[in-house]
Design a protein around this motif. Structure first.
Motif, PDB file in Angstrom:
ATOM      1  N   THR A 115      50.848  39.021  51.752  1.00  0.00           N
ATOM      2  CA  THR A 115      51.869  38.431  50.895  1.00  0.00           C
ATOM      3  C   THR A 115      51.536  38.691  49.428  1.00  0.00           C
ATOM      4  O   THR A 115      50.411  39.072  49.105  1.00  0.00           O
ATOM      5  N   VAL A 116      52.516  38.461  48.577  1.00  0.00           N
ATOM      6  CA  VAL A 116      52.327  38.431  47.130  1.00  0.00           C
ATOM      7  C   VAL A 116      52.311  36.952  46.764  1.00  0.00           C
ATOM      8  O   VAL A 116      53.179  36.191  47.209  1.00  0.00           O
ATOM      9  N   LEU A 117      51.324  36.529  45.994  1.00  0.00           N
ATOM     10  CA  LEU A 117      51.145  35.109  45.705  1.00  0.00           C
ATOM     11  C   LEU A 117      51.923  34.681  44.463  1.00  0.00           C
ATOM     12  O   LEU A 117      51.978  35.413  43.471  1.00  0.00           O
ATOM     13  N   LYS A 118      52.485  33.491  44.523  1.00  0.00           N
ATOM     14  CA  LYS A 118      53.199  32.908  43.384  1.00  0.00           C
ATOM     15  C   LYS A 118      52.313  31.799  42.817  1.00  0.00           C
ATOM     16  O   LYS A 118      52.416  30.642  43.225  1.00  0.00           O
ATOM     17  N   LEU A 119      51.429  32.196  41.910  1.00  0.00           N
ATOM     18  CA  LEU A 119      50.471  31.264  41.330  1.00  0.00           C
ATOM     19  C   LEU A 119      50.538  31.340  39.812  1.00  0.00           C
ATOM     20  O   LEU A 119      50.787  32.406  39.251  1.00  0.00           O
ATOM     21  N   GLY A 120      50.255  30.236  39.151  1.00  0.00           N
ATOM     22  CA  GLY A 120      50.273  30.179  37.697  1.00  0.00           C
ATOM     23  C   GLY A 120      48.958  30.596  37.065  1.00  0.00           C
ATOM     24  O   GLY A 120      47.937  30.748  37.752  1.00  0.00           O
ATOM     25  N   SER A 121      48.972  30.724  35.756  1.00  0.00           N
ATOM     26  CA  SER A 121      47.798  31.206  35.022  1.00  0.00           C
ATOM     27  C   SER A 121      46.631  30.219  35.014  1.00  0.00           C
ATOM     28  O   SER A 121      45.520  30.583  34.665  1.00  0.00           O
ATOM     29  N   SER A 122      46.869  28.975  35.400  1.00  0.00           N
ATOM     30  CA  SER A 122      45.776  27.998  35.449  1.00  0.00           C
ATOM     31  C   SER A 122      45.046  28.027  36.801  1.00  0.00           C
ATOM     32  O   SER A 122      44.157  27.220  37.052  1.00  0.00           O
ATOM     33  N   THR A 123      45.398  28.976  37.657  1.00  0.00           N
ATOM     34  CA  THR A 123      44.811  29.090  38.993  1.00  0.00           C
ATOM     35  C   THR A 123      43.309  29.358  38.920  1.00  0.00           C
ATOM     36  O   THR A 123      42.858  30.228  38.175  1.00  0.00           O
ATOM     37  N   THR A 124      42.546  28.602  39.712  1.00  0.00           N
ATOM     38  CA  THR A 124      41.096  28.769  39.809  1.00  0.00           C
ATOM     39  C   THR A 124      40.752  29.459  41.132  1.00  0.00           C
ATOM     40  O   THR A 124      41.639  29.685  41.969  1.00  0.00           O
ATOM     41  N   LYS A 125      39.484  29.736  41.328  1.00  0.00           N
ATOM     42  CA  LYS A 125      39.032  30.326  42.589  1.00  0.00           C
ATOM     43  C   LYS A 125      39.451  29.440  43.764  1.00  0.00           C
ATOM     44  O   LYS A 125      39.954  29.928  44.772  1.00  0.00           O
ATOM     45  N   GLY A 126      39.247  28.139  43.647  1.00  0.00           N
ATOM     46  CA  GLY A 126      39.609  27.221  44.727  1.00  0.00           C
ATOM     47  C   GLY A 126      41.102  27.258  45.034  1.00  0.00           C
ATOM     48  O   GLY A 126      41.506  27.267  46.195  1.00  0.00           O
ATOM     49  N   ASP A 127      41.922  27.288  43.980  1.00  0.00           N
ATOM     50  CA  ASP A 127      43.377  27.380  44.161  1.00  0.00           C
ATOM     51  C   ASP A 127      43.741  28.675  44.881  1.00  0.00           C
ATOM     52  O   ASP A 127      44.586  28.681  45.781  1.00  0.00           O
ATOM     53  N   LEU A 128      43.115  29.777  44.451  1.00  0.00           N
ATOM     54  CA  LEU A 128      43.393  31.078  45.063  1.00  0.00           C
ATOM     55  C   LEU A 128      42.991  31.070  46.533  1.00  0.00           C
ATOM     56  O   LEU A 128      43.754  31.520  47.392  1.00  0.00           O
ATOM     57  N   GLU A 129      41.821  30.547  46.831  1.00  0.00           N
ATOM     58  CA  GLU A 129      41.363  30.508  48.232  1.00  0.00           C
ATOM     59  C   GLU A 129      42.320  29.701  49.104  1.00  0.00           C
ATOM     60  O   GLU A 129      42.616  30.097  50.224  1.00  0.00           O
ATOM     61  N   ARG A 130      42.824  28.584  48.591  1.00  0.00           N
ATOM     62  CA  ARG A 130      43.788  27.774  49.359  1.00  0.00           C
ATOM     63  C   ARG A 130      45.084  28.556  49.579  1.00  0.00           C
ATOM     64  O   ARG A 130      45.642  28.555  50.668  1.00  0.00           O
ATOM     65  N   ALA A 131      45.549  29.254  48.546  1.00  0.00           N
ATOM     66  CA  ALA A 131      46.796  30.022  48.659  1.00  0.00           C
ATOM     67  C   ALA A 131      46.650  31.200  49.623  1.00  0.00           C
ATOM     68  O   ALA A 131      47.624  31.610  50.255  1.00  0.00           O
ATOM     69  N   MET A 132      45.438  31.739  49.747  1.00  0.00           N
ATOM     70  CA  MET A 132      45.205  32.892  50.626  1.00  0.00           C
ATOM     71  C   MET A 132      45.062  32.504  52.092  1.00  0.00           C
ATOM     72  O   MET A 132      45.183  33.363  52.964  1.00  0.00           O
ATOM     73  N   GLN A 133      44.814  31.231  52.381  1.00  0.00           N
ATOM     74  CA  GLN A 133      44.601  30.806  53.767  1.00  0.00           C
ATOM     75  C   GLN A 133      45.756  31.255  54.652  1.00  0.00           C
ATOM     76  O   GLN A 133      46.920  31.045  54.333  1.00  0.00           O
ATOM     77  N   GLY A 134      45.398  31.899  55.756  1.00  0.00           N
ATOM     78  CA  GLY A 134      46.392  32.379  56.705  1.00  0.00           C
ATOM     79  C   GLY A 134      47.029  33.700  56.317  1.00  0.00           C
ATOM     80  O   GLY A 134      47.907  34.187  57.023  1.00  0.00           O
TER      81      GLY A 134
END
Length: 149
Positions: A115-134
């Motif tokens: 997928t292509v992720l829809k995340l904001g500029s305040s995204t941290t490593k933890g946020d990215l890891e949660r968004a990547m799950q699955g």
């Protein structure tokens, strides 16, 4: 999960990261070469961190939405459309190795996503890891070391 091949023309796995990529040099990101990307990949993500930091894991670089056809992230640059999140210096950029003492290990991990992720500029490593799950199709890792001069 498939294995991506991650390398750098500046250093080999387990070797010292050149000082130009650290706080003792120009603090520029190294070139990262990516191979064996799964066919169904829609985007790539990259995380660089230091598990040897005194306060625990220290995040140096967070990048996502790297185009799937990318085979090299250029030194001191990013592919078009790639987005940088917050590192542990609270900057949306690369922050090179700068260990307070001893030799530290720095892991560059690249993830192939479906997928292509829809995340904001305040995204941290933890946020990215949660968004990547699955969504992770494959992963590759390059480790370099650094000790301050």
């Amino acid at each position: 999960m498939e294995t991506l091949t991650i390398s750098s023309p500046g250093f080999s796995h387990g070797e010292a990261i050149p000082s130009r990529h650290t706080c003792d040099g120009d603090d520029t990101s190294p070139a990262i070469v990516i191979a064996k990307v799964p066919q169904a990949t829609q985007s790539l993500a990259l995380v660089m961190d230091d598990p040897d930091a005194p306060m625990g894991d220290w995040v140096h670089w967070v990048v996502w939405n790297i185009p799937p056809q990318t085979r090299e992230i250029p030194e001191h640059g990013l592919p078009p459309k790639a987005v940088q999140g917050k590192n542990d210096w609270h900057r949306n950029s690369y922050g090179g190795p700068c260990p307070p003492s001893g030799t530290h290990r720095y892991f560059f991990r690249v993830y192939a996503l479906d997928t292509v992720l829809k995340l904001g500029s305040s995204t941290t490593k933890g946020d990215l890891e949660r968004a990547m799950q699955g969504h992770v199709l494959g992963k590759g890792e390059l480790m370099g070391t650094y000790k301050r001069r």
